[in-house]
Structure formats: structure tokens, C-alpha cells
Motif scaffolding. Structure first.
Motif, PDB file in Angstrom:
ATOM      1  N   ARG A  92       0.825  -1.201   0.000  1.00 13.98           N
ATOM      2  CA  ARG A  92       0.000   0.000   0.000  1.00 13.98           C
ATOM      3  C   ARG A  92       0.862   1.254   0.000  1.00 13.98           C
ATOM      4  O   ARG A  92       1.856   1.336   0.717  1.00 13.98           O
ATOM      5  N   LYS A  93       0.462   2.219  -0.792  1.00 11.71           N
ATOM      6  CA  LYS A  93       1.181   3.487  -0.812  1.00 11.71           C
ATOM      7  C   LYS A  93       0.525   4.456   0.154  1.00 11.71           C
ATOM      8  O   LYS A  93      -0.676   4.400   0.384  1.00 11.71           O
ATOM      9  N   GLU A  94       1.333   5.344   0.709  1.00 12.74           N
ATOM     10  CA  GLU A  94       0.854   6.362   1.636  1.00 12.74           C
ATOM     11  C   GLU A  94       1.253   7.739   1.117  1.00 12.74           C
ATOM     12  O   GLU A  94       2.167   7.858   0.313  1.00 12.74           O
ATOM     13  N   ILE A  95       0.571   8.752   1.634  1.00  9.60           N
ATOM     14  CA  ILE A  95       0.954  10.127   1.307  1.00  9.60           C
ATOM     15  C   ILE A  95       1.934  10.595   2.390  1.00  9.60           C
ATOM     16  O   ILE A  95       1.577  10.649   3.572  1.00  9.60           O
ATOM     17  N   PHE A  96       3.154  10.884   1.987  1.00  5.44           N
ATOM     18  CA  PHE A  96       4.160  11.395   2.925  1.00  5.44           C
ATOM     19  C   PHE A  96       4.373  12.887   2.680  1.00  5.44           C
ATOM     20  O   PHE A  96       4.216  13.373   1.552  1.00  5.44           O
ATOM     21  N   ILE A  97       4.759  13.571   3.748  1.00  4.52           N
ATOM     22  CA  ILE A  97       4.994  15.016   3.646  1.00  4.52           C
ATOM     23  C   ILE A  97       6.487  15.291   3.756  1.00  4.52           C
ATOM     24  O   ILE A  97       7.133  14.847   4.704  1.00  4.52           O
ATOM     25  N   ARG A  98       6.983  16.039   2.785  1.00  3.07           N
ATOM     26  CA  ARG A  98       8.367  16.535   2.848  1.00  3.07           C
ATOM     27  C   ARG A  98       8.245  17.977   3.335  1.00  3.07           C
ATOM     28  O   ARG A  98       8.136  18.906   2.521  1.00  3.07           O
ATOM     29  N   TYR A  99       8.234  18.134   4.642  1.00  9.53           N
ATOM     30  CA  TYR A  99       7.952  19.449   5.230  1.00  9.53           C
ATOM     31  C   TYR A  99       8.869  20.547   4.691  1.00  9.53           C
ATOM     32  O   TYR A  99       8.456  21.676   4.496  1.00  9.53           O
ATOM     33  N   ALA A 156       6.404  18.420  -2.195  1.00 12.18           N
ATOM     34  CA  ALA A 156       6.260  18.344  -0.735  1.00 12.18           C
ATOM     35  C   ALA A 156       5.360  17.191  -0.319  1.00 12.18           C
ATOM     36  O   ALA A 156       5.418  16.734   0.815  1.00 12.18           O
ATOM     37  N   LEU A 157       4.515  16.752  -1.232  1.00  9.13           N
ATOM     38  CA  LEU A 157       3.671  15.585  -0.972  1.00  9.13           C
ATOM     39  C   LEU A 157       4.109  14.477  -1.927  1.00  9.13           C
ATOM     40  O   LEU A 157       4.228  14.710  -3.137  1.00  9.13           O
ATOM     41  N   VAL A 158       4.362  13.313  -1.367  1.00 10.66           N
ATOM     42  CA  VAL A 158       4.779  12.188  -2.212  1.00 10.66           C
ATOM     43  C   VAL A 158       3.946  10.967  -1.870  1.00 10.66           C
ATOM     44  O   VAL A 158       3.481  10.822  -0.738  1.00 10.66           O
ATOM     45  N   PHE A 159       3.748  10.118  -2.852  1.00  9.57           N
ATOM     46  CA  PHE A 159       2.902   8.931  -2.686  1.00  9.57           C
ATOM     47  C   PHE A 159       3.750   7.710  -2.942  1.00  9.57           C
ATOM     48  O   PHE A 159       4.094   7.406  -4.098  1.00  9.57           O
ATOM     49  N   LYS A 160       4.141   7.054  -1.866  1.00 10.71           N
ATOM     50  CA  LYS A 160       5.044   5.913  -1.978  1.00 10.71           C
ATOM     51  C   LYS A 160       4.708   4.876  -0.925  1.00 10.71           C
ATOM     52  O   LYS A 160       3.971   5.180   0.022  1.00 10.71           O
ATOM     53  N   THR A 161       5.296   3.701  -1.044  1.00 12.39           N
ATOM     54  CA  THR A 161       5.193   2.748   0.058  1.00 12.39           C
ATOM     55  C   THR A 161       6.144   3.221   1.152  1.00 12.39           C
ATOM     56  O   THR A 161       7.079   4.002   0.886  1.00 12.39           O
ATOM     57  N   VAL A 162       5.911   2.752   2.357  1.00 11.21           N
ATOM     58  CA  VAL A 162       6.808   3.119   3.469  1.00 11.21           C
ATOM     59  C   VAL A 162       8.238   2.698   3.118  1.00 11.21           C
ATOM     60  O   VAL A 162       9.202   3.429   3.370  1.00 11.21           O
ATOM     61  N   GLU A 163       8.359   1.528   2.526  1.00 13.42           N
ATOM     62  CA  GLU A 163       9.691   1.014   2.189  1.00 13.42           C
ATOM     63  C   GLU A 163      10.393   1.946   1.201  1.00 13.42           C
ATOM     64  O   GLU A 163      11.575   2.253   1.344  1.00 13.42           O
ATOM     65  N   GLU A 164       9.650   2.398   0.176  1.00 12.51           N
ATOM     66  CA  GLU A 164      10.257   3.296  -0.827  1.00 12.51           C
ATOM     67  C   GLU A 164      10.679   4.609  -0.185  1.00 12.51           C
ATOM     68  O   GLU A 164      11.767   5.132  -0.452  1.00 12.51           O
ATOM     69  N   PHE A 165       9.798   5.142   0.655  1.00 15.47           N
ATOM     70  CA  PHE A 165      10.082   6.432   1.281  1.00 15.47           C
ATOM     71  C   PHE A 165      11.311   6.333   2.194  1.00 15.47           C
ATOM     72  O   PHE A 165      12.198   7.191   2.153  1.00 15.47           O
ATOM     73  N   GLU A 166      11.363   5.290   2.983  1.00 20.98           N
ATOM     74  CA  GLU A 166      12.478   5.151   3.905  1.00 20.98           C
ATOM     75  C   GLU A 166      13.795   4.870   3.173  1.00 20.98           C
ATOM     76  O   GLU A 166      14.860   5.325   3.604  1.00 20.98           O
ATOM     77  N   ALA A 167      13.724   4.126   2.071  1.00 15.24           N
ATOM     78  CA  ALA A 167      14.936   3.875   1.286  1.00 15.24           C
ATOM     79  C   ALA A 167      15.493   5.199   0.762  1.00 15.24           C
ATOM     80  O   ALA A 167      16.704   5.443   0.768  1.00 15.24           O
ATOM     81  N   GLU A 168      14.579   6.057   0.311  1.00 15.31           N
ATOM     82  CA  GLU A 168      14.968   7.377  -0.182  1.00 15.31           C
ATOM     83  C   GLU A 168      15.628   8.191   0.936  1.00 15.31           C
ATOM     84  O   GLU A 168      16.652   8.837   0.733  1.00 15.31           O
ATOM     85  N   ARG A 169      15.031   8.124   2.123  1.00 18.37           N
ATOM     86  CA  ARG A 169      15.570   8.834   3.294  1.00 18.37           C
ATOM     87  C   ARG A 169      16.983   8.358   3.630  1.00 18.37           C
ATOM     88  O   ARG A 169      17.869   9.138   3.955  1.00 18.37           O
TER      89      ARG A 169
END
Ligand code: SF4
Ligand code: SF4
Length: 161
Positions: free
Chosen positions: A3-10, A139-152
Motif C-alpha cells: 500500500r502506498k501512503e501520502i508522505f509530507i516533505r515538510y 512536498a507531498l509524495v505517494f510511496k510505500t513506506v519502504e520506498e520512502f524510507e529507502a529514499e531517506r
């Protein structure tokens, strides 16, 4: 499928409110601003951009796995859909605002006496939410938690250079 989530890049938000407008318009029957206005519809947003001092940021529903808003709803109006998205069944909503009090992110709004919130019914043909699509700065991205954290993780490593 994950599942993808909406993450915020503040750090990227410039407070342009494009996400709010896109959200509101995407929930109209016309799905475009002029069509909605001509049709007499009043577009309503489901996320909120605010500013504290110099910091601007959108507040968007996290679609919590174990959602406080669902847990406190006395009538069952706020419920978790089969796809895991937490939504309001308007006929059951009595406007008591327990969900608004329970949400730690301020993601529940008021729509004609009833709770209104993100329902992910705004996805485009590529499955991207309207707010994410509209944000000009990413500032808003739609990714899986895994994708977002890998990017981080990659960013953290790059910052060491
Ligand atoms: S409205 Fe708030 S509590 Fe409910 S799912 Fe969204 S972020 Fe979680
Ligand atoms: S569209 Fe992006 S930059 Fe503009 S207010 Fe929303 S999150 Fe911030």
C-alpha cells in the motif's frame, strides 16, 4: 501489492495551497474547477495547509492502521474500508466530533454538519492522489513506506559527503 501512503516533505512546502484546491476539485462531480462552479457545487478540501511562524505545511490524513478516529466513533460512521482506507459513512455521522478530537493530525474537517476527511477517492489514471499530483515542489509524495524510507536512507548517506 504494497500500500502506498501520502508522505509530507515538510522542508519543501511553500504554502501555495495547490494541494487543497486539487483535493477539493477532485471531489466534485465535474472534477474540474470551472465545471464545479458552473454546476453550483461547492468544492470542499480534505487536507489543510497552515503556517506557524515561517513554517508552512499541509496536514493530511495518515490513514492510520489502528486509527484513533475509527476507534472513538460511536455510530460506526468512521470506519476502515476493505482497502484499509479510513472513511466516513455520512448517513451514520451525527457530527459529535469525537473523530476530530481523537485525530492527532487535525485531519478531520466539517462538511455540512458531518465529518469530512481524506477518502483517497481522488486518484488519477496512474493511481496518484490529486494533492500529490498538484504539488509543484514535491512536498507531498505517494510511496510505500519502504520506498520512502529507502529514499531517506540514501539522502542521509549523501549528506555525509
Ligand atoms: S483522520 Fe486522523 S486519526 Fe483518522 S486515519 Fe486520518 S490521521 Fe489517522
Ligand atoms: S501544493 Fe505542495 S507546496 Fe503547495 S501548499 Fe501543498 S504541499 Fe505545500
Amino acid at each position: 501489492m504494497m500500500r502506498k501512503e501520502i508522505f509530507i516533505r515538510y522542508e519543501r512546502c511553500m504554502g501555495c495551497h495547490s494541494c487543497e484546491l486539487a483535493c477539493a476539485v477532485s471531489h466534485t462531480a465535474a472534477r474540474d474547477l470551472f465545471g464545479a462552479v458552473l454546476g453550483g457545487e461547492r468544492p470542499q478540501k480534505r487536507l489543510y495547509v497552515d503556517q506557524v511562524g515561517r513554517v508552512k505545511a499541509p496536514a493530511v490524513c495518515r490513514q492510520c492502521e489502528d486509527a484513533p478516529c475509527v476507534a472513538v466513533c460511536m455510530t460506526g460512521a468512521m470506519h476502515s474500508r476493505e482497502d484499509g482506507v479510513n472513511v466516513v459513512d455520512l448517513p451514520q455521522c451525527i457530527g459529535c466530533w469525537m473523530c476530530a478530537m481523537a485525530c492527532p493530525f487535525g485531519a478531520v474537517g466539517r462538511g455540512e454538519g458531518k465529518a469530512i476527511k481524506c477518502d483517497r477517492e481522488c486518484l488519477d489514471e496512474e493511481g496518484v492522489p490529486a494533492c500529490v499530483r498538484a504539488c509543484p515542489t514535491g512536498a507531498l509524495v505517494f510511496k510505500t513506506v519502504e520506498e520512502f524510507e529507502a529514499e531517506r536512507r540514501l539522502e542521509a548517506i549523501a549528506s555525509l559527503k
